[in-house]
Design a protein around this motif. Sequence first.
Motif, PDB file in Angstrom:
ATOM      1  N   GLY A 126       9.909  41.797  27.823  1.00 10.10           N
ATOM      2  CA  GLY A 126       9.877  41.763  29.280  1.00 10.10           C
ATOM      3  C   GLY A 126      10.648  40.611  29.899  1.00 10.10           C
ATOM      4  O   GLY A 126      10.493  40.322  31.092  1.00 10.10           O
ATOM      5  N   GLU A 127      11.512  39.981  29.115  1.00 13.93           N
ATOM      6  CA  GLU A 127      12.235  38.794  29.586  1.00 13.93           C
ATOM      7  C   GLU A 127      13.049  39.055  30.847  1.00 13.93           C
ATOM      8  O   GLU A 127      13.020  38.251  31.797  1.00 13.93           O
ATOM      9  CB  GLU A 127      13.156  38.291  28.476  1.00 13.93           C
ATOM     10  N   ALA A 130      10.991  40.173  34.010  1.00  7.52           N
ATOM     11  CA  ALA A 130      10.327  39.028  34.639  1.00  7.52           C
ATOM     12  C   ALA A 130      11.253  38.280  35.589  1.00  7.52           C
ATOM     13  O   ALA A 130      10.784  37.576  36.489  1.00  7.52           O
ATOM     14  CB  ALA A 130       9.805  38.075  33.565  1.00  7.52           C
ATOM     15  N   ARG A 131      12.558  38.425  35.400  1.00  9.53           N
ATOM     16  CA  ARG A 131      13.517  37.734  36.262  1.00  9.53           C
ATOM     17  C   ARG A 131      13.719  38.460  37.601  1.00  9.53           C
ATOM     18  O   ARG A 131      14.372  37.926  38.501  1.00  9.53           O
ATOM     19  CB  ARG A 131      14.870  37.619  35.575  1.00  9.53           C
ATOM     20  N   ASP A 133      12.373  39.896  40.984  1.00  4.75           N
ATOM     21  CA  ASP A 133      11.337  40.011  42.010  1.00  4.75           C
ATOM     22  C   ASP A 133      11.281  41.425  42.566  1.00  4.75           C
ATOM     23  O   ASP A 133      10.234  41.891  43.013  1.00  4.75           O
ATOM     24  CB  ASP A 133      11.612  39.016  43.149  1.00  4.75           C
ATOM     25  N   GLN A 136       8.958  43.562  40.448  1.00  8.84           N
ATOM     26  CA  GLN A 136       7.575  43.168  40.679  1.00  8.84           C
ATOM     27  C   GLN A 136       7.045  43.796  41.959  1.00  8.84           C
ATOM     28  O   GLN A 136       5.918  44.316  41.997  1.00  8.84           O
ATOM     29  CB  GLN A 136       7.477  41.638  40.764  1.00  8.84           C
TER      30      GLN A 136
END
Length: 217
Positions: A126-127, A130-131, A133, A136
């Motif tokens: 998930g690297e 996660a970067r 937004d 998300q």
Amino acid sequence: MTRGLATARGEPGRTNDPERTRAEILEAATREFAEKGLAGARVDLIAEATRTSKRMIYYYFGSKEGLYIAVLEQEYRRIRETEALLHLEDLAPEDALRKLVGSTVDYHLGHPDFTRLVMTENIHRGEYLARSDVIQRLNVPAIDAVRRVYERGLAAGVFRSGIDAVDLHMSISALSLFNVANKHTFSLIFKRDLDSPAAIVARRDSIVEMIVRFVRK
């Protein structure tokens, strides 16, 4: 600048349309990353497929990793847009849940590249997700939709209590993704044609029924 880059290479048919160029790059990159993963994908092949240049791709996306993140964002945006068109609030809770689960199964079956990209991103722990937004934020409405259907079912007395919306979403996603991700190995091991129309319908119905029976009171 975009026109200058294209003209410098003498690329036939390439017009000064940044949005179209960006979209074409994303489509070609989706295929490349889905087929070969992040490490194996080659930017020069993406450039060749879109009649652009590596320099132009880096101009739009910054780097190979930036292009990969943009592909992930596009793919998550597409599945969330599909979910937003279901109008689940117009249906009774159980019917809404059936429609949500069936749509998720159908989406994964119809978009195998999405499943491959999710598998690739899990290899990277998930690297890159996660970067972003953007991703998300995109996933918040998905959980809200599941929660609203579930809470309506609770209020109507048809769903049992004690189920977490994120856990329910995870179960729906897991069954839908596994249905695509492991299709080839299961087909080989158990000697079944999982691509036949009858097998697809039977598996879809089974997944929907499993989730509904799990939630039903």
